[in-house]
Design a protein around this motif. Structure first.
Motif, PDB file in Angstrom:
ATOM      1  N   ALA A 100       0.819  -1.207   0.000  1.00 13.96           N
ATOM      2  CA  ALA A 100       0.000   0.000   0.000  1.00 13.96           C
ATOM      3  C   ALA A 100       0.855   1.260   0.000  1.00 13.96           C
ATOM      4  N   LEU A 101       2.025   1.205   0.623  1.00 11.53           N
ATOM      5  CA  LEU A 101       2.891   2.379   0.716  1.00 11.53           C
ATOM      6  C   LEU A 101       3.743   2.588  -0.532  1.00 11.53           C
ATOM      7  N   LEU A 102       4.034   1.542  -1.268  1.00 12.06           N
ATOM      8  CA  LEU A 102       4.929   1.655  -2.425  1.00 12.06           C
ATOM      9  C   LEU A 102       4.485   2.716  -3.439  1.00 12.06           C
ATOM     10  N   PRO A 103       3.200   2.799  -3.793  1.00  5.10           N
ATOM     11  CA  PRO A 103       2.811   3.828  -4.778  1.00  5.10           C
ATOM     12  C   PRO A 103       3.053   5.253  -4.300  1.00  5.10           C
ATOM     13  N   LEU A 104       3.208   5.453  -2.992  1.00  5.99           N
ATOM     14  CA  LEU A 104       3.435   6.794  -2.467  1.00  5.99           C
ATOM     15  C   LEU A 104       4.899   7.192  -2.545  1.00  5.99           C
ATOM     16  N   HIS A 105       5.789   6.204  -2.794  1.00  8.51           N
ATOM     17  CA  HIS A 105       7.231   6.483  -2.851  1.00  8.51           C
ATOM     18  C   HIS A 105       7.834   5.818  -4.085  1.00  8.51           C
TER      19      HIS A 105
END
Length: 499
Positions: free
Chosen positions: A363-368
């Protein structure tokens, strides 16, 4: 003394002091005695040359009364062949040196060992590059471990566990022993460290504490709690980080309870969506003891926001899903309008890394997508198959943004690819060239790095299908050829080891 007198004469000048060339009756004195003392300048220069040569010649070695060590037993495993050694020489000389771990792993998989003549060079490299040791140690053979016992710089490779080193060895030897014990006997390693903790030098304690990350388990908590009160702040922070990785530790439980009081989830209502609210914690002694002190100078968050991020980082990420009955993606969406979102994201990333939570990592990967460190950190949490599925989904998106994002992510992640992912990535690069696009220089550079992760046997297929008729091919050609050369080198390297 002869050299000092000559230097003094040179500094004062031969007019004020004549060079002393009257030597003793030994061999050096006899040579000096033949110099012409009337020619002061010439005598000084000739005497300096004679003495300098004599100093370089050394002296007779003293007899060593100790008996030589017993010889090493013969190795059972065969060494690699001549061609494989040539590849090793290139790697050690800096040619594609990033491939050295792969060469060592392939050697071990083939049941072979490093030939004797290459052991000193590899042991030196392993002394400087700790990340290389897991691949290096299994292929040193008996001779490599035997050599390590006779050079303290190579003590990490001794192989056998000798606990007497803990009492008598140098710091480097004791640290290597603790690494060994934590890998195979974590309880024994902790017992040795706990027994001498109060006597250890302050500059060594942090290094010892960091080793406890290997084999970390709940039984380590009492020793880590002692380290938490260490006067050295770096030691205390290292201990706090390890305690935060133990969900049932006192530190983790207390900070989790505090985090649940600071964050509030507001469910969606009429014309409203889910949202997240957060309060900022005040500075308290109990927080400082648990490693939440002043932010480092390179952190852009304020003091209170920094404390919030660290409290969230000590909370297992699954806690939020369980408490609020939402997925990680839904929680991240709810935090979109939160004033302290950056602090929360920093905390969630660190917590995800500490607790290896794959759902939160995805879930966090697309934000970074383009943050080298965070992308690599989050991708490392995902199992290989799940990571590839995530990247393949991006590559198959209709929009070009998703495909470009996938290539950026892959440029930051060091992990072997499947044939399916390899084909998808190369087709995407070929498509860019067909579209007559100017090369993105980051992609041209990343392409050479991609050659490390494709299956080596894929080299022939990878060489075919490039759009050499494209108008922009001349600008891509060098990068593509370097990519193919590196992939072929990996294939040749593995084939030479297998022969």
């Amino acid at each position: 003394m002869a050299w000092r007198e000559l230097v003094t004469c040179a500094l004062l000048g031969t007019e004020r002091q004549a060079p002393s060339v009257a030597g003793d009756e030994d061999a050096l004195g006899q040579v000096l005695g033949r110099l012409d003392e009337d020619d002061r300048e010439g005598a000084l220069l000739r005497a300096a040359g004679v003495v300098a040569l004599w100093r370089r010649a050394g002296r007779r070695l003293a007899d060593d009364p100790q008996s030589p060590p017993p010889p090493c037993e013969p190795d059972a495993a065969p060494g690699c062949g001549r061609l494989a050694c040539q590849h090793l020489a290139l790697l050690l000389q800096g040619h594609d040196s990033e491939l050295l771990p792969e060469w060592l792993e392939a050697l071990g998989a083939a049941g072979r060992r490093v030939p004797e003549e290459w052991l000193p060079a590899l042991l030196d490299v392993g002394a400087k590059q700790t990340a290389l040791r897991p691949a290096l140690l299994p292929v040193l053979g008996r001779r490599g471990h035997w050599l390590a016992r006779h050079n303290s710089d190579w003590s990490y490779a001794i192989g056998t566990i000798d606990e007497t080193i803990w009492q008598t060895g140098r710091f480097e030897e004791r640290l290597a022993l603790l690494h060994q014990l934590r890998a195979f006997q974590p309880e024994r390693g902790r017992e040795l460290l706990a027994a001498t903790w109060g006597e250890e030098l302050v500059r060594h304690r942090r290094e010892f504490i960091l080793v406890l990350a290997t084999g970390l388990n709940p039984a380590d908590e009492p020793l880590l709690e002692i380290a938490l009160d260490d006067r050295n702040s770096e030691v205390a922070r290292a201990a706090a980080d390890l305690l935060a990785r133990l969900p049932q530790s006192r530190l983790s439980r207390e900070l989790t309870a505090r985090a649940l009081r600071l964050l509030r989830f507001q469910p969606a209502g009429l014309l409203k969506r889910d949202r997240l609210e957060a309060d900022l914690p005040e500075d308290e002694p109990v927080l400082r003891r648990d490693g939440i002190t002043d932010p480092p100078s390179n952190v852009k968050l304020g003091e209170k926001a920094w404390r919030l991020s660290q409290i969230v980082a000590a909370t297992p990420p699954a806690t939020w899903c369980r408490e609020w009955r939402r997925t990680p993606a839904e929680i991240l969406a709810a935090s979109r309008d939160c004033e302290w979102r950056h602090a929360l994201l920093d905390g969630w990333v660190l917590a995800t890394q500490r607790h290896r939570d794959a759902d939160w990592a995805e879930a966090l990967l697309p934000l970074h997508p383009d943050h080298a460190t965070l992308t690599a950190t989050l991708a490392d949490v995902l199992p290989p198959a799940r990571f590839e599925a995530y990247v393949l989904t991006l590559l198959r998106e209709a929009s070009g943004g998703g495909r470009a994002s996938a290539l950026v992510v892959l440029s930051h992640v060091e992990r072997l690819w499947s044939v399916e992912l390899s084909r998808a990535v190369l087709e995407q690069v070929r498509q860019r060239i067909r579209q007559d696009k100017q090369p993105d220089w980051w992609l041209a550079s990343a392409l050479r790095g991609f050659a490390r992760w494709l299956p080596p046997e894929f080299s022939e297929e990878a060489a075919a299908g490039w759009p050499t008729e494209s108008r922009q091919w001349s600008q891509w050609e060098t990068a593509v050829n370097e990519f193919l050369d590196r992939l072929r080198f990996r294939r040749a390297m593995r084939e030479a080891i297998a022969q």
